[in-house]
Design a protein around this motif. Structure first.
Motif, PDB file in Angstrom:
ATOM      1  N   ALA A  10       0.856  -1.319  -0.049  1.00 33.74           N
ATOM      2  CA  ALA A  10       0.118   0.025  -0.047  1.00 33.74           C
ATOM      3  C   ALA A  10       0.846   1.269   0.058  1.00 33.74           C
ATOM      4  N   ALA A  11       1.986   1.372   0.721  1.00 30.39           N
ATOM      5  CA  ALA A  11       2.723   2.595   0.804  1.00 30.39           C
ATOM      6  C   ALA A  11       3.464   2.509  -0.449  1.00 30.39           C
ATOM      7  N   ARG A  12       3.934   1.659  -0.927  1.00 25.73           N
ATOM      8  CA  ARG A  12       4.682   1.879  -2.084  1.00 25.73           C
ATOM      9  C   ARG A  12       3.812   2.294  -3.585  1.00 25.73           C
ATOM     10  N   MET A  13       2.664   1.511  -3.371  1.00 19.88           N
ATOM     11  CA  MET A  13       1.666   2.022  -4.430  1.00 19.88           C
ATOM     12  C   MET A  13       1.351   3.622  -4.364  1.00 19.88           C
ATOM     13  N   GLU A  14       1.240   3.962  -3.184  1.00 15.06           N
ATOM     14  CA  GLU A  14       1.043   5.610  -2.875  1.00 15.06           C
ATOM     15  C   GLU A  14       2.406   6.252  -3.405  1.00 15.06           C
ATOM     16  N   ILE A  15       3.590   5.725  -3.175  1.00 13.16           N
ATOM     17  CA  ILE A  15       4.948   6.309  -3.573  1.00 13.16           C
ATOM     18  C   ILE A  15       4.566   6.391  -5.408  1.00 13.16           C
ATOM     19  N   MET A  16       4.430   5.231  -5.804  1.00  8.62           N
ATOM     20  CA  MET A  16       4.430   5.105  -7.289  1.00  8.62           C
ATOM     21  C   MET A  16       3.574   5.990  -7.875  1.00  8.62           C
ATOM     22  N   ALA A  18       2.260   8.731  -6.859  1.00  8.24           N
ATOM     23  CA  ALA A  18       2.499  10.217  -6.407  1.00  8.24           C
ATOM     24  C   ALA A  18       3.723  10.472  -7.567  1.00  8.24           C
ATOM     25  N   GLY A  19       4.363   9.537  -7.890  1.00  4.42           N
ATOM     26  CA  GLY A  19       5.493   9.674  -9.082  1.00  4.42           C
ATOM     27  C   GLY A  19       4.721   9.946 -10.313  1.00  4.42           C
ATOM     28  N   LEU A  20       3.865   9.104 -10.526  1.00  8.22           N
ATOM     29  CA  LEU A  20       3.100   9.087 -11.624  1.00  8.22           C
ATOM     30  C   LEU A  20       2.631  10.411 -11.857  1.00  8.22           C
ATOM     31  N   ALA A  21       1.944  10.913 -10.940  1.00  8.79           N
ATOM     32  CA  ALA A  21       0.897  12.396 -10.957  1.00  8.79           C
ATOM     33  C   ALA A  21       2.053  13.432 -11.005  1.00  8.79           C
ATOM     34  N   ASP A  22       3.231  13.419 -10.447  1.00  8.11           N
ATOM     35  CA  ASP A  22       4.285  14.353 -10.544  1.00  8.11           C
ATOM     36  C   ASP A  22       5.569  13.778 -10.430  1.00  8.11           C
ATOM     37  N   PRO A  23       5.936  13.505 -11.939  1.00  8.14           N
ATOM     38  CA  PRO A  23       7.446  13.025 -12.007  1.00  8.14           C
ATOM     39  C   PRO A  23       8.320  13.612 -10.971  1.00  8.14           C
ATOM     40  N   ILE A  31      11.897   3.258  -5.049  1.00 10.92           N
ATOM     41  CA  ILE A  31      11.439   2.388  -6.215  1.00 10.92           C
ATOM     42  C   ILE A  31      12.762   1.522  -6.311  1.00 10.92           C
ATOM     43  N   SER A  32      14.063   1.885  -6.266  1.00 14.59           N
ATOM     44  CA  SER A  32      15.133   1.035  -6.341  1.00 14.59           C
ATOM     45  C   SER A  32      15.174  -0.035  -5.490  1.00 14.59           C
ATOM     46  N   LEU A  33      14.841   0.291  -3.962  1.00 18.19           N
ATOM     47  CA  LEU A  33      14.628  -0.621  -3.170  1.00 18.19           C
ATOM     48  C   LEU A  33      13.571  -1.756  -3.234  1.00 18.19           C
ATOM     49  N   MET A  34      12.675  -1.591  -4.292  1.00 15.35           N
ATOM     50  CA  MET A  34      11.688  -2.587  -4.303  1.00 15.35           C
ATOM     51  C   MET A  34      12.376  -3.953  -4.988  1.00 15.35           C
ATOM     52  N   GLY A  35      13.239  -3.627  -5.584  1.00 10.53           N
ATOM     53  CA  GLY A  35      13.878  -4.958  -6.345  1.00 10.53           C
ATOM     54  C   GLY A  35      15.050  -5.370  -5.805  1.00 10.53           C
ATOM     55  N   SER A  36      15.893  -4.473  -4.988  1.00 13.18           N
ATOM     56  CA  SER A  36      17.239  -4.765  -4.654  1.00 13.18           C
ATOM     57  C   SER A  36      16.763  -5.653  -3.354  1.00 13.18           C
ATOM     58  N   GLU A  37      15.785  -4.952  -2.488  1.00  9.17           N
ATOM     59  CA  GLU A  37      15.420  -5.613  -1.328  1.00  9.17           C
ATOM     60  C   GLU A  37      15.093  -7.092  -1.482  1.00  9.17           C
ATOM     61  N   LYS A  38      14.204  -7.423  -2.230  1.00 16.73           N
ATOM     62  CA  LYS A  38      13.534  -8.615  -2.539  1.00 16.73           C
ATOM     63  C   LYS A  38      14.728  -9.576  -3.180  1.00 16.73           C
TER      64      LYS A  38
END
Length: 137
Positions: A10-16, A18-23, A31-38
């Motif tokens: 949910a938190a990361r969807m809000e972050i994404m 917000a980024g789509l609404a205002d780059p 965003i980069s942590l989403m992949g590297s942490e996994k």
């Protein structure tokens, strides 16, 4: 972990969003942590599971060697039996012992498989809970 994962998603969807609404507001670090942490969590999970599976393999190998030695002694006892009754007794004793050992080994193996699951899940759980705490701010 399920709740923590839901909170992180949910938190990361809000972050994404917000980024789509205002780059200009996109949080590239998150965003980069989403992949590297996994990748880090899954790597730690694979290492933990591999370590426990290796221990299981060693245990199974030792169990097979022990059983071969027991079977050899039983075969020697059967071959050296002085009467049909002594042969039947030696065979019966081996068979009953085998059933007991097999049952114990099955329980032990089941316990070890549960440990593999717990060991594999621990790094993923740790990452999900840590992310939920961090993103709750």
């Amino acid at each position: 972990m399920m709740r923590a994962s839901g909170d992180v998603i949910a938190a990361r969807m809000e972050i994404m969003a917000a980024g789509l609404a205002d780059p200009s507001k996109i949080d590239l670090t998150e965003i980069s942590l989403m992949g590297s942490e996994k990748v880090a969590a899954l790597s730690a999970s694979a290492i933990a599971a591999g370590r426990t599976l290796n221990q299981m393999g060693q245990t199974l190998t030792q169990t097979a060697l022990n059983e071969a030695a027991i079977a050899s002694r039983a075969a020697t006892a059967m071959a050296g039996a002085k009467s049909p009754a002594a042969l039947a007794t030696a065979q019966f004793n081996y068979a009953m012992g085998w059933w007991g050992r097999a049952a114990g080994q099955a329980l032990s193996l089941n316990t070890q498989m549960l440990k593999v699951q717990a060991d594999a899940l621990a790094p993923i759980h740790k990452a999900a809970v840590a992310n939920a705490r961090r993103l709750k701010k």
